[in-house]
Design an enzyme around this catalytic site. Structure first.
Site, PDB file in Angstrom:
ATOM      1  N   GLU B  41       3.839 -21.819   8.654  1.00 17.28           N
ATOM      2  CA  GLU B  41       2.726 -20.864   8.585  1.00 17.28           C
ATOM      3  C   GLU B  41       1.576 -21.384   9.445  1.00 17.28           C
ATOM      4  O   GLU B  41       1.199 -22.556   9.329  1.00 17.28           O
ATOM      5  CB  GLU B  41       2.305 -20.700   7.112  1.00 17.28           C
ATOM      6  CG  GLU B  41       0.948 -20.042   6.893  1.00 17.28           C
ATOM      7  CD  GLU B  41       0.823 -18.654   7.503  1.00 17.28           C
ATOM      8  OE1 GLU B  41       1.801 -17.881   7.468  1.00 17.28           O
ATOM      9  OE2 GLU B  41      -0.269 -18.356   8.060  1.00 17.28           O
ATOM     10  N   ARG B 206     -12.633   0.991   4.194  1.00 21.45           N
ATOM     11  CA  ARG B 206     -12.329   0.753   2.786  1.00 21.45           C
ATOM     12  C   ARG B 206     -13.548   0.253   2.057  1.00 21.45           C
ATOM     13  O   ARG B 206     -14.358  -0.492   2.616  1.00 21.45           O
ATOM     14  CB  ARG B 206     -11.224  -0.300   2.641  1.00 21.45           C
ATOM     15  CG  ARG B 206      -9.906   0.151   3.168  1.00 21.45           C
ATOM     16  CD  ARG B 206      -8.850  -0.920   2.963  1.00 21.45           C
ATOM     17  NE  ARG B 206      -7.786  -0.701   3.940  1.00 21.45           N
ATOM     18  CZ  ARG B 206      -6.796  -1.535   4.192  1.00 21.45           C
ATOM     19  NH1 ARG B 206      -6.714  -2.654   3.508  1.00 21.45           N
ATOM     20  NH2 ARG B 206      -5.884  -1.263   5.100  1.00 21.45           N
ATOM     21  N   TYR B 239      -7.847   5.225  -5.670  1.00 21.52           N
ATOM     22  CA  TYR B 239      -7.142   4.874  -6.906  1.00 21.52           C
ATOM     23  C   TYR B 239      -7.924   3.764  -7.600  1.00 21.52           C
ATOM     24  O   TYR B 239      -8.684   3.027  -6.963  1.00 21.52           O
ATOM     25  CB  TYR B 239      -5.697   4.451  -6.629  1.00 21.52           C
ATOM     26  CG  TYR B 239      -5.533   3.390  -5.573  1.00 21.52           C
ATOM     27  CD1 TYR B 239      -5.531   2.030  -5.909  1.00 21.52           C
ATOM     28  CD2 TYR B 239      -5.381   3.739  -4.231  1.00 21.52           C
ATOM     29  CE1 TYR B 239      -5.379   1.057  -4.932  1.00 21.52           C
ATOM     30  CE2 TYR B 239      -5.230   2.756  -3.249  1.00 21.52           C
ATOM     31  CZ  TYR B 239      -5.238   1.425  -3.605  1.00 21.52           C
ATOM     32  OH  TYR B 239      -5.101   0.463  -2.635  1.00 21.52           O
TER      33      TYR B 239
END
Lengths: 483, 483
Positions: B41, B206, B239
C-alpha cells in the site's frame, strides 16, 4: 362511473376497431372465451402487406394459451426459423459492417456478439392474416368501416360512428387500429401529442436479393443466418426468406432532419442514395447493397416514444398493439407484444364474462366489470410495452454508435452487447403464464375496489377461466368448451 | 507462455497492490484459501476516507462465501440499512425534485418510482477498513510501498519495484490500486487511453445536515428514507447516517465543460454555486441545499467508461475493483462489484493451489495455473463490470433528462423507471453461487486447453475448494480448514 348503476349485468358485447394481425388474434382469443365480438376494419379486406414479421417462442406460447388454432395458423402459413439451415440455431448475430480487420482477407467481418434463445419464426403478414381469418366465422368482421367517433350513451353503452354514416353499438371498444389509431385520438383528443406518431429519425430501405447472388457476396453460412452488420450511423440486417430462395435485406440509416409529410410514411428511394450514405463501409456490405434493385421504397420509422400515451384505457374503451405502443422495429418484437396484449385482454374479458354470470342477480354491472378489466389491462401492460418502444430506439442508437468508426473506441463500442442481451432476454423470456395470473389478480383487486358491496367478485384462485385452468398443467391441450 | 515450462508446481505467492476495501477483502479471501499473500500500500496507513459506502445483500453473500469474518467486520463497524426507521423497508425512491404539482401544498413532491430488494447497508469506509484490518495478520500488509514497475524474471516470477528503491518478488500480482491504478498502467502502457480515468461531466457536492433541521424541510418520513430528487441536468440524493442524527446529502450537477486538472479530482466548491445551478427547482430541494455548509468540496466524477480496459489480465498480472472498472457512483454498487471480483479471485486462487498440489509430480507449472486463473477472471468478470460502468452513466443521464422541465414530456420522462428497475435488479440479484460455479468451470477449461498432457487438472465437480463445498448446502457454516 358512467351508465345505469342499477342495471343488472349482461354478457358483454365487444367491438374491435382494426382487422390487422393483433385485431384478428384478439378476435380469436375472445371467441374462444365465448365473448360476443364484432370487428370493424376500414379497408375493403384484410389490410396487411406482404412484408415479413417474426414471432418469438414466448409470443407463440401466448397464441397457444388464447387458442391453439392461432399458433396452428402460424404454422400453416409457413412460418420458419429466421435461420433457415439449422432450426436449432436461433442466434441473432452482430458483426462489424464498417471496418476491415484483416488485410489478408477483405471478406472477413469481425464477429461482435451472438445472442440466442429467441425462437423467432418468420412469416409473411398477409399470409398469416389469411390463415387466421379462416378461423373467424362469417359476419364477425365488417370491412369498409372507417371509424369517425365513439359516443357514450346514457346507459353506458358505446356508439361507434363510421365515416359512411352508419353506426354500431357495443359495451366496450378495443382499438387495434395501428400506429395512426383513431381510437387513440378518441382517448387523448386529436390535438394531444400522443395522438400522432413521432419520427424516430431513422429510415429503412428493404429489398430482396436472389440467394445465389447473396451467397457470392456473403458466403453460404452468413447468407443463411440472421446477421446485423453495424457501423456508425447505420446498420444492415438480413435473413433468408422464401424457403431460402431469397435474402431479405433491410438497411437502416440515420436521418437527423425532419420527415416532410407525417401522413405518408413511405417515399421513393434509390439504391444510389443508400450506397452514398454507406460510403467507406465494409466492401461486403457495399457488395450486398449493390445487389438491391435500383428503385427502393424508403420507409420512415415512426413510433410513440417521444409522447407516450398516459393511459391505455378510459371507461369502456382501450387501445392495444401498435395503437397503444407503436415501436420502431429494432427488436423485431412489436407484433409479439401485441400478441401479449391480446392474451391479457382475452383473459380479462373471460373474467368479465364470469363476473356478470355470477352477478346476474347481484349489483355488478357489465359496465363496471369492463372498466375494471381495462384498468387492469393498463396496469399490466403499459410499463412493459412503453419500455419496448424506448428500448427499440436505444438498441438502434447502440448499433449506430459513432464509436465504430474510431479504432480507439472499438472496445467501448463493444461493451454495448451486455445491455443488448439483457434487453433481448427481457423480450424473449416473457412468462405468459405469470402475466395471466397477474392479470386475474389486478382485475379482482380493481373490481373489488369499485364494487360497493363486493358482490360479483370472482377471484383468481376460484376462477373457471379456461386460460387460467390451462396454466394449471394443461397448456397445449384442447381447451374446455363453455361451462 | 512465459517462464520455465519444465519446473514443477509450487504453491503460489500472491502480491496485492493496494490496501483499500477491495484489497483488504481479497486479502482475507485469499488467506482463507491458505494462499500466501502480501499487500503493498502506497500510503502510510489504510487509505480510505470517512465517506459513506453501501453493500447490497448480494455483496454481503459474497463476503460470507469468502470468509464469514468479512461480513462480521461489516456488522461490527455499525453498518445499517440505508432507510433507518424500518429495516425491512429497503426501497430506493425517486421523486420529482423540480416541478411543483400542487398549488395547495408547496411541500408536495410527486413520487415517481420506488424499487426495493437491494438490502443496502451503509457504513463509513474508514471504519469498515479498520474492522477488516483486525483480521489480517501482522506482516501481511506493507505500507509506504508505492509501486513503480513490475518486471518479469526469466523463471516467470514477478519483481515489483517501488518508488523507494526496494523490490519484492511474487508469483502473481493483483492490482487493487483504484481508479488511478499503477498496475493498469503496467498492463496497458502509460500512453494508452485506458490507463487514465475519464471525466464523466458530472460533479458531486456532499455534506451533512443535522437531522432536526432536515426534518423541518423534508418531513419525518422523507428525511429518514433514501430519496433521489430528480430533475433536468441534476439530482439530489439523501439518506440518514450516524444512527439517524444526520442526513447525508449529495448534489450531482451536469458539467458539459472540461475538468481542468486530471491529477486532482476534488476542488473547492460553495453552497452558493449549487443554489445557482438549481435555480427554479422545487422549494424543498432548495430548502435542503440551503442547510448545507457554505463551503463544500466539489468532487469530479471520473470513471473508465470512455476507454474501457480491453483485458483485465496479462500473464500473471491482473486488475480488480476500481483498478479494472472504476465507475461513477449512480448505482451505489462500485464496491459491491469489487467484492464480487474478490470472491471470483479467491475461488480461482483456491483452485490454483489445488492444481499445484495435485500436480506436484506432474507437468503443470504454477505459472501456467495462475495464467489460466487470470484468464478465467477476465472471462467471468469483465462483461458485467464494464456493463456497470456504462449503466451508472446511463442511470445518471435518465435522472437528468431535460424532459423533467417540460410538462408535455413528463409521461415520456417517467417511462425511464422500468429500465432503471431492470438495471438495479441486475446488480442486486447477483447470484454469487452461480458465479463461483462458472468461475471453476472457466478455470478448468482454460487449464485443460493450456496443459500439454492434461495433467494437474482439477475439474469443478471433484473440487475440494472450500468455497465450492460451501455452496453445496453449507453456506454460512464455519468453513473447513486446510485439508
Amino acid at each position: 362511473m358512467a351508465g345505469d348503476e342499477t342495471a343488472h349485468a349482461t354478457e358483454p358485447r365487444v367491438a374491435i376497431v382494426g382487422g390487422g394481425i393483433v385485431g384478428a388474434i384478439l378476435t380469436l382469443g375472445l371467441l374462444r372465451q365465448n365473448i360476443s365480438v364484432r370487428v370493424y376494419e376500414r379497408a375493403g379486406g384484410f389490410r396487411e402487406l406482404g412484408a415479413g414479421m417474426a414471432f418469438t417462442a414466448a409470443a407463440r406460447r401466448c397464441m397457444t394459451l388464447m387458442d391453439p388454432a392461432i399458433a396452428e395458423a402460424l404454422r400453416r402459413c409457413g412460418a420458419v426459423s429466421v435461420s433457415d439451415d439449422d432450426s436449432d440455431d436461433d442466434y441473432l448475430r452482430w458483426i462489424d459492417g464498417y471496418n476491415q480487420h484483416r488485410a489478408d482477407d477483405p471478406s472477413y467481418q469481425k464477429p461482435l456478439a451472438q445472442i440466442g434463445g429467441n425462437g423467432f419464426q418468420g412469416c409473411r403478414r398477409d399470409q398469416f392474416l389469411e390463415e387466421l381469418s379462416k378461423n373467424i366465422p362469417d359476419g364477425v368482421i365488417e370491412f369498409r368501416k372507417h371509424l369517425e367517433s365513439i359516443e357514450e350513451r346514457e346507459d353506458g353503452r358505446l356508439v361507434l360512428r363510421f365515416v359512411d354514416g352508419t353506426t354500431a353499438e357495443s359495451d366496450a371498444v378495443i382499438g387495434c387500429d395501428g400506429i395512426k389509431s383513431r381510437v387513440r385520438q378518441h382517448l387523448m383528443g386529436r390535438d394531444h401529442a400522443a395522438s400522432h406518431p413521432q419520427y424516430t429519425h431513422k429510415v429503412a430501405y428493404r429489398g430482396l436479393v436472389p440467394m445465389d447472388r447473396a451467397v457470392a457476396v456473403l458466403g453460404e453460412w452468413k447468407a443463411h443466418n440472421f446477421h446485423h452488420h453495424v457501423g456508425p450511423g447505420a446498420h444492415l440486417t438480413h435473413y433468408p426468406v422464401a424457403n431460402g430462395a431469397a435474402l431479405n435485406v433491410t438497411v437502416f440509416l440515420s436521418d437527423p432532419g425532419r420527415w416532410p409529410d407525417h401522413t405518408a410514411m413511405v417515399a421513393a428511394g434509390s439504391r444510389d442514395e443508400v450506397v452514398a450514405a454507406l460510403r467507406g463501409w465494409h466492401p461486403v456490405v457495399l457488395g450486398l447493397v449493390r445487389l438491391l434493385p435500383h428503385e427502393l421504397v424508403k420507409w420512415a420509422l415512426f413510433d410513440l416514444a417521444e409522447f407516450p400515451v398516459p393511459r391505455y384505457n378510459a371507461g369502456r374503451v382501450c387501445i392495444a398493439g401498435d395503437a397503444a405502443h407503436a415501436s420502431s422495429p429494432h427488436h423485431g418484437a412489436g407484433a409479439c407484444l401485441g400478441v401479449e396484449d391480446a392474451l391479457c385482454l382475452s383473459t380479462l374479458l373471460g373474467q368479465v364474462r364470469e363476473t356478470v354470470q355470477v352477478a346476474a342477480a347481484g349489483t355488478t354491472t357489465t359496465g363496471r366489470a369492463l372498466e375494471a378489466a381495462f384498468e387492469a389491462f393498463d396496469a399490466v401492460r403499459r410499463t412493459r410495452t412503453q419500455w419496448l418502444v424506448n428500448s427499440s430506439r436505444r438498441a438502434c442508437d447502440l448499433y449506430h454508435q459513432p464509436e465504430w468508426a474510431d479504432p480507439t473506441r472499438w472496445i467501448k463500442a463493444e461493451t454495448c452487447f451486455e445491455e443488448l442481451r439483457d434487453r433481448s432476454y427481457k423480450i424473449w423470456h416473457f412468462d405468459a403464464g405469470d402475466m395471466v395470473r397477474q392479470t386475474v389478480a389486478e382485475y379482482s383487486r380493481r373490481l373489488e375496489a369499485s364494487s360497493c358491496e363486493g358482490q360479483g367478485h370472482v377471484d383468481g384462485k376460484g376462477s373457471h377461466s379456461s386460460i387460467v385452468a390451462d396454466l394449471d398443467g394443461k397448456a397445449g391441450m384442447p381447451l374446455r368448451g363453455k361451462h
